[in-house]
Design a protein around this motif. Structure first.
Motif, mmCIF file in Angstrom:
data_model
loop_
_atom_site.group_PDB
_atom_site.id
_atom_site.type_symbol
_atom_site.label_atom_id
_atom_site.label_comp_id
_atom_site.label_asym_id
_atom_site.label_seq_id
_atom_site.Cartn_x
_atom_site.Cartn_y
_atom_site.Cartn_z
ATOM 1 N N ILE A 61 1.109 -1.005 -0.063
ATOM 2 C CA ILE A 61 0.044 0.242 0.152
ATOM 3 C C ILE A 61 1.252 1.297 0.224
ATOM 4 O O ILE A 61 0.526 2.381 -0.717
ATOM 5 N N LEU A 62 2.116 1.535 1.189
ATOM 6 C CA LEU A 62 3.271 2.254 0.727
ATOM 7 C C LEU A 62 3.263 2.821 -0.707
ATOM 8 O O LEU A 62 3.480 3.567 -1.054
ATOM 9 N N ARG A 63 3.634 1.640 -1.458
ATOM 10 C CA ARG A 63 4.494 1.384 -2.624
ATOM 11 C C ARG A 63 3.619 2.590 -3.416
ATOM 12 O O ARG A 63 3.908 3.170 -4.100
ATOM 13 N N ALA A 64 2.416 2.132 -3.535
ATOM 14 C CA ALA A 64 1.640 2.368 -4.250
ATOM 15 C C ALA A 64 1.500 3.547 -3.981
ATOM 16 O O ALA A 64 0.924 4.486 -5.179
ATOM 17 N N ALA A 65 1.640 3.779 -2.601
ATOM 18 C CA ALA A 65 0.955 5.451 -2.591
ATOM 19 C C ALA A 65 1.602 6.287 -2.759
ATOM 20 O O ALA A 65 1.702 7.594 -3.663
ATOM 21 N N ALA A 66 3.140 5.907 -2.738
ATOM 22 C CA ALA A 66 4.213 6.649 -3.269
ATOM 23 C C ALA A 66 4.516 7.073 -4.737
ATOM 24 O O ALA A 66 4.586 7.619 -5.063
ATOM 25 N N THR A 67 4.161 5.792 -5.269
ATOM 26 C CA THR A 67 3.952 6.484 -6.902
ATOM 27 C C THR A 67 2.516 6.636 -7.839
ATOM 28 O O THR A 67 2.767 8.022 -8.260
ATOM 29 N N VAL A 68 1.593 6.494 -6.923
ATOM 30 C CA VAL A 68 -0.081 7.433 -7.461
ATOM 31 C C VAL A 68 0.593 8.819 -6.950
ATOM 32 O O VAL A 68 0.140 10.093 -7.699
ATOM 33 N N LEU A 69 0.534 8.841 -5.583
ATOM 34 C CA LEU A 69 0.287 10.338 -5.194
ATOM 35 C C LEU A 69 1.438 11.322 -5.367
ATOM 36 O O LEU A 69 1.517 12.285 -5.350
ATOM 37 N N ALA A 70 3.063 10.397 -5.833
ATOM 38 C CA ALA A 70 4.137 11.084 -6.215
ATOM 39 C C ALA A 70 3.372 11.639 -8.263
ATOM 40 O O ALA A 70 3.848 13.397 -7.614
ATOM 41 N N HIS A 71 2.445 11.444 -8.771
ATOM 42 C CA HIS A 71 2.096 11.904 -9.193
ATOM 43 C C HIS A 71 0.825 12.563 -9.331
ATOM 44 O O HIS A 71 0.423 13.256 -10.026
#
Length: 192
Positions: free
Chosen positions: A19-29
């Protein structure tokens, strides 16, 4: 696995990490992306995401802290204080590109400053990087007239630009590190 280990703990840790990896990827952009996009990227249901992080702010704070941890790990692996300064600077660039989504998430939005107990972005750069620049100046490989804080800011700008161009499909991800290194070295290197 020993008989005393709880397999559910391992599953929970892996799910939280995903979840944290996905959040970093999605929310970074897209800082305003819906949490359903994060859940989808993590391959979990939205209800699962909410069990781990009931509020958006909790997810943002946890992702920020995880980003700092991942960036710190990458910097440790870069062994900044070892070897010649030029080689160390190359390792620093490669380390930051390797954890690009974490870097983009953590430092790409000033809204994350609310989660940070560390000095603000307006404070001088971390000593480890300015010390690296000073070491390179002493070794005669970096421009002795360049302000070390300026060089570190340029480093961040180049890394961000490279990561952004790769994300937009303007350059392959594998060419970000050599492009940033080449541009940085030509900009701060000593002229013969």
């Amino acid at each position: 696995m020993t008989s005393t280990e709880n397999p559910r703990v391992g599953v929970r840790a892996r799910t939280r990490s995903a979840i944290l990896r996905a959040a970093a990827t999605v929310l970074a952009h897209d800082r305003n992306a819906p949490l359903s996009a994060v859940a989808e990227a993590a391959a979990v249901g939205r209800s699962t995401l909410h069990r781990y992080f009931p509020e958006r702010e909790e997810l943002l704070a946890a992702t920020y802290q995880e980003a700092l941890s991942e960036i710190g790990r990458a910097m440790d692996e870069a062994a900044v204080e070892e070897g010649p300064a030029l080689e160390a600077m190359r390792r620093v660039v490669a380390a930051h590109v390797e954890v690009g989504d974490w870097v983009t998430f953590a430092f790409g939005d000033t809204a994350n400053e609310v989660f940070d107990d560390a000095p603000s972005a307006t404070d001088p750069e971390p000593d480890i990087l300015t010390d690296l620049v000073k070491r390179g100046q002493e070794e005669g490989v970096f421009d002795p007239d360049a302000d070390p804080n300026w060089v570190v800011q340029v480093l961040w700008a180049l890394v961000f630009t490279g990561l952004e161009r790769a994300e937009r499909g303007h350059m392959p991800r594998h060419s970000v590190t050599p492009t940033v290194v080449r541009t940085l070295e030509r900009g701060i290197g000593v002229r013969g």
